[in-house]
Enzyme design. Structure first.
Site, PDB file in Angstrom:
ATOM      1  CB  SER B  48      -2.618   4.609   1.219  1.00  0.00           C
ATOM      2  OG  SER B  48      -1.378   5.128   1.571  1.00  0.00           O
ATOM      3  CE  LYS B  93       0.058   7.054  -2.176  1.00  0.00           C
ATOM      4  NZ  LYS B  93      -0.455   6.811  -0.844  1.00  0.00           N
TER       5      LYS B  93
END
Lengths: 153, 193
Positions: B48, B93
């Protein structure tokens, strides 16, 4: 959480025991448990609420919330205070991720005449009223089911 | 009754063993406290954050103390947080929007129509992975509470030839536009990091 803790009749502030181990070891959180969690808005504060619904349930919400019904997403719970309309709970900020849950209430240890489990006879009616707004899913576990996420750093 | 010489030796060995156990427990406790409150290296896994972190085998330094001391996030910095879907997972993230920003949920239109916008509520941030096509982030679970954030990712230490200290820096859409002499309103829509 007024009828459960610090009722008007008691002269003391309640002292209660929280169990962090059972939360960290992955035991499922059930409807009706009282949990302490990090406040999602003022993130430095800790709040104590009762779990009304777990992931997969459909809850009929109370006024501050915008939608009349909400489906609790995976890994989330719906928490409410025991005193309606005086509590900043999921009706204001929506479903809560399980990762915010810090500990689970075990016992009230002080004052001595209220010593014992957190299930108080005076709150059963309130709890039943909360549960009547929940459409339950068949399986009661919320922690260990459906964690089949794709790999994600 | 005389004490046998092997008894002396046994007593000595037993004491040495006991002290060793105590030291081991001490070390484990100190290590745990350090890891949970100050910071530690952690293995990055998953696609990701692809251009920033490879799919596997890279080690980054997660600094928890920095987040505790300076909890105000900056747009563009890397954070580690507990996944809202699964409390046992820790994900990494990039912070895209802070409280009060208006965010386009998905500019690519993959997970939400590209016209959908949300305002990040108080005490929350909007996070996204760098690899938009292969990331579970705020597009799926919405703005995340800052109480879920564990620490900041400050540096990549392994592989050694890709050593890098991450300095948050973002290029705002209206800055790009102004270089082309356009008057675009890029308020918060800097999701293309």
């Amino acid at each position: 959480m007024q009828p459960t803790f610090n009722p008007d009749t008691s002269a003391w502030n309640d002292v209660i025991i929280f169990d962090r181990f059972s939360v960290n070891s992955g035991k499922p959180i059930l409807r009706g448990d009282i949990v302490s969690l990090r406040d999602p808005i003022r993130y430095k504060r800790t709040i104590v609420k009762r779990v009304v619904a777990v992931s997969g349930d459909v809850v009929k919400t109370l006024p501050p919330y915008l939608q009349p019904e909400v489906l609790i997403p995976e890994g989330h719970i719906w928490v409410e205070g025991d005193e309606p309309f005086h509590s900043l709970d999921s009706n204001s900020f929506g479903p809560i991720p399980l990762a915010l849950v810090d500990a689970k209430l075990r016992y009230i240890v002080w004052p001595l005449h209220r010593l014992g489990s957190s299930r108080r006879p005076e709150t059963i009616a309130r709890e039943r009223q909360q549960q009547s707004r929940v459409t339950k899913v068949p399986s009661t576990s919320c922690h260990n089911s459906g964690v089949t996420q794709s790999s994600d750093s | 009754m005389t004490t046998l010489p092997w008894m002396h030796q046994a007593k000595f060995l037993l004491r040495k063993f006991g002290l060793g156990c105590l030291h081991a427990v001490n070390f484990v406790c100190a290590f745990h406290l350090f890891k949970e409150n100050i910071g530690s290296p952690c293995l990055m896994d998953g696609p990701s954050m692809f251009p920033t972190f490879d799919v596997n085998g890279e080690i980054a330094i997660e600094c928890i103390l920095a987040y505790r001391l300076f909890p105000d996030s900056v747009r563009g910095e890397l954070v580690s947080l507990k996944s809202p879907f699964n409390p046992n997972r820790i994900v990494c993230k990039r912070v895209i929007g802070l409280a009060g920003d208006t965010i386009c949920v998905d500019p690519t239109g993959l997970k939400a129509p590209s016209t959908e916008h949300v305002v990040v509520p108080e005490g929350h941030v909007w996070v996204a992975g760098d690899n938009t096509s292969c990331s579970i982030d705020s597009r799926d679970y919405g703005p995340v509470s800052m109480a879920l954030i564990r620490g900041k990712i400050v540096a990549r230490v392994y592989p050694f030839d890709r050593f890098q200290i991450f300095i948050p820096g973002v290029t705002y859409v209206d800055q790009i536009n102004s270089s082309y002499k356009c008057d675009g309103d890029g308020k918060g829509n800097n999701a293309g990091s």
